[in-house]
Design a protein around this motif. Structure first.
Motif, PDB file in Angstrom:
ATOM      1  N   ALA A  26       7.683 -29.829  -8.788  1.00 61.61           N
ATOM      2  CA  ALA A  26       8.024 -28.909  -7.709  1.00 61.61           C
ATOM      3  C   ALA A  26       7.403 -27.549  -7.958  1.00 61.61           C
ATOM      4  N   LEU A  67      13.238 -32.932 -12.500  1.00 57.58           N
ATOM      5  CA  LEU A  67      11.818 -32.674 -12.313  1.00 57.58           C
ATOM      6  C   LEU A  67      11.145 -32.594 -13.679  1.00 57.58           C
ATOM      7  N   VAL A 105       7.904 -30.354  -3.116  1.00 58.18           N
ATOM      8  CA  VAL A 105       8.063 -31.381  -4.140  1.00 58.18           C
ATOM      9  C   VAL A 105       6.982 -32.435  -3.937  1.00 58.18           C
TER      10      VAL A 105
END
Length: 717
Positions: free
Chosen positions: A113, A140, A313
């Motif tokens: 992201a 992430l 993202v």
């Protein structure tokens, strides 16, 4: 390939399922996994690849997951399937809204992201011991900071110790939910809490390095408690966060930190998608100048904002070309070559030719005069990554925006929609500026120029001037020249750059969608009004503090505050409630306010909001009240009074009932001698002075340790 690997993983699980968790050595499992994959697909397929890093590779994580079926979810982050060039067998692109989900599964692609995003994650581990339930979520590859938390879709406040401090989770002295975080530390050690609670399942080798993750401990109040249903009626609630994504290198400062500058994000993403790229492959001077242009403040209907920002993202399984093009579309930029260097350039509405095609080299020009009306788009649909709609790709209501709808063509040929979907664009205004140009370009004249081999001279140019079929010189965007060997000619496809008027936000821009309110736990509790005033002040001792006044007619209020630094925000923190009574009668409420101290030095703005609760039920949050540091904070004057008789007098200096007040400056003058003092006081606070009759007392209210202050109030005792 992915499905075959998946099948092999499941087969491996069947082979080793008889091994007890305590005896399962992660290194052995990893060796079996690597050996199996290499045997199936060729030696070296995944040798040495440590996606999670440390001694726990992704192979070991998946192997352990199979062994611990029911306790470990088979969702350790899988490899991306990309080779060094960044290519991928998958062509799907991630829906940013789906990234908010918390999911279980046997495979999960690594997500990355940039900018600001709302994210859920993959359940990597879950188990229960006693009254405590643990869940480990992988989010992430890395994040730089967390700004908001949501449990079960409801926003909650998490204190600095990780305890969820919001209703219904908090109780005196603790919380039923504890959140521990790691933002992707490459040197992370295994979670101590998991090693302590599950010593046979979670060892020092389970380090989960290089993944932004959250460990949640849910505490049970007891199955017989009425509180249990308030917390866990649907099971342990999923966690979502609003986070700032990866840190990005800025060649202008030589530092790596969070930014949402669209140009810098483009370079970062380009290098992230192809591990062979280094800074030497790019025109760094051009990068600096375009990054400056991306930061230029432009007018919108509601104020000003940087020209080109990027939030979003992406999955490491998405094709590199798709991800990069989606980002470039979202910031209004294009990839070009400057010599042998790669560069990214913002596209202006008015384009200048980089090269020209001289008429003497033109063999023919065929012009379609634009798409026929039955094919030409006549309605522009604009979608962007909307924070207002809970970080979903959302359509903007373009009602009344003339450039986005061509009514005479709709009447003649019917509706022909063109959708401009900008998945990395966080601004409705930015999205519309980009969409207008794309829409006009799709409606513009286009054709093909046929030249002799001199036409190859425009190779690498994106915008050229050339003769039109009518003999006029026009400016067009072109595709790469194509050589026709049979005829000895060069064909160049072009689309004329449309003539666009200067952007006028008042008429060309639709407003962003309204904020989506949360679903209240109890809809009967009315959402309170926003705090009536917010101030960011510096106390006499140097502490920075956000203050807010509010009015709540009934129920118990909960207030939170945070600050804005340039483009970054602190997370919401609980405010301490305060009530200031009349300084004279000690009964009448003069000020209902709240305060919250934090690391707010240098903050540009401050925000506060309030909600009310009744037992375990709560209302929605109010709109946020705000304070802008650019607007001078001038407090009200203090009130002076004198009492007594004879040679001495009592002078009372009362601070105003104003949240801007942090102290009083008092200057006394008696018989030609002056004295000065500065004293910290709260709003409505008093200082009583005993002075000789005839003393002149001057007082001013301080709104900050170093000013500003009010005008002087004066009294002669």
């Amino acid at each position: 390939m992915t499905r075959l690997v998946h099948a092999f993983v499941l087969a491996l699980g069947l082979l080793v399922v008889g091994v007890s968790p305590a005896a399962a050595d992660p290194g052995t499992i990893g060796t079996l996994f690597v050996a199996g994959i290499n045997a199936l697909f060729g030696a070296g397929t995944i040798a040495g690849t440590a996606v999670i890093a440390g001694s726990l590779t992704v192979a070991q994580a998946i192997g352990s997951a199979i062994l611990l079926a029911g306790s470990l979810a088979l969702s350790a982050f899988a490899t991306s399937g990309q080779d060094g060039s960044g290519s991928s067998s998958s062509s799907s692109s991630i829906d940013p809204g789906s990234a908010k989900a918390t999911f279980s599964g046997e495979e999960s692609a690594a997500l990355r992201a940039v900018g600001r995003v709302r994210i859920g994650g993959a359940k990597v581990f879950g188990n229960t011991v006693g009254d405590d339930r643990y869940r480990l979520i992988g989010h992430l590859v890395s994040v730089t900071a967390v700004e908001q938390y949501f449990l079960g879709g409801r926003e909650v406040v998490v204190d600095d110790d990780g305890f969820v401090a919001s209703v219904p989770w908090s109780y005196d002295g603790g919380s039923y939910a504890l959140i521990s975080e790691d933002n992707g530390n490459p040197n992370k050690v295994a979670w101590p809490a998991l090693m302590s609670a599950f010593p046979e399942l979670w060892t020092a080798d389970h380090r989960m390095r290089g993944i932004a993750q959250t460990l949640i401990r849910y505490k049970s109040p007891g199955l017989s408690s009425s509180k249990y249903l308030s917390l866990y009626s649907g099971g342990a609630p999923d966690l979502e966060k609003v986070v700032r994504g990866e840190a990005i290198y800025d060649p202008r400062t030589g530092t790596t930190a969070w930014t949402d500058n669209g140009i810098l994000v483009a370079y970062h993403l380009h290098m992230a998608l192809d591990s062979r790229m280094t800074l030497d492959d790019y025109d760094v001077d051009f990068m600096k100048s375009e990054a400056d242009r991306a930061d230029v403040m432009v007018a919108t209907r509601t104020g000003f904002e940087p020209r080109a920002r990027a939030w979003g993202v992406w999955s490491e399984e998405t094709k590199r070309s798709e991800t990069l093009q989606s980002l470039l579309d979202s910031i209004g930029a294009e990839q070009i070559m400057i010599g042998e260097k790669i560069a990214f350039r913002l596209i202006d509405d008015v384009r200048e030719a980089e090269a020209s095609i001289d008429v003497v080299h033109v063999l023919s020009v065929s012009d379609t005069a634009g798409p026929q009306s039955v094919e030409r788009p006549n309605i522009c649909v604009v979608k962007y990554y909307s924070e207002e709609r809970n970080f979903e790709v959302t359509e903007i209501d373009m009602t009344g925006i003339a450039w986005a709808r061509i009514d005479d063509e709709i009447a003649a040929a019917g509706v022909q929609e063109m959708t401009v979907e900008l998945k990395f664009c966080p601004s409705a205004a930015q999205a519309q500026r980009i969409a207008r140009r794309k829409f006009a370009l799709a409606r513009a004249n286009s054709g093909t120029i046929r030249t002799n081999f001199a036409g190859l001279a425009v190779w690498g140019a994106r915008v050229v001037s050339h003769p039109s079929p009518d003999g006029d010189i026009v400016v067009s965007e072109i595709d790469a020249p194509k050589v026709d060997d049979d005829s000895g000619a060069v064909d160049i496809s072009y689309t004329e750059v449309p003539a666009l008027t200067a952007w006028n936000p008042a008429t060309d821009e639709a407003l962003a969608p309204d904020l989506i309110p949360e679903i209240a736990i109890d809809a009967a509790l009315t959402t309170p009004s926003a705090p009536s005033a917010v101030a960011l002040v510096t106390l006499i001792d140097g502490t920075r503090e956000v203050r807010a006044t509010y009015a709540v007619a009934s129920y118990t209020p909960e207030l939170v505050a945070r600050a804005l630094f340039d483009r970054t925000r602190t997370k919401w923190r609980l405010m301490a409630k305060a009530t200031t009574l009349d300084a004279d009668d000690g009964v009448t409420v003069r000020l209902t306010w709240a305060r919250q101290a934090g690391a707010y030095a240098g903050a540009d703005k401050a925000f506060a909001k309030v909600r009310v609760y009744d037992g375990d039920d709560s209302s929605n949050w109010s709109a946020a009240g705000s304070f802008d540091a650019a607007v001078p904070l001038i407090p009200a004057l203090p009130v002076l009074s004198s009492s007594g008789s004879g040679a001495t007098r009592t002078v009372r200096v009362r601070a105003p009932y104003d949240i801007a007040c942090v102290g009083l400056v008092i200057w006394q003058l008696q018989s030609g001698i002056s004295t000065n003092s500065t004293t910290a006081v709260l709003p409505g606070g008093v200082i009583d002075l005993t002075v000789p009759a005839g003393t002149v007392v001057n007082a001013a209210t301080l709104a900050s340790r170093d000013g500003p202050q009010s005008e002087w109030a004066s009294l002669t005792a």
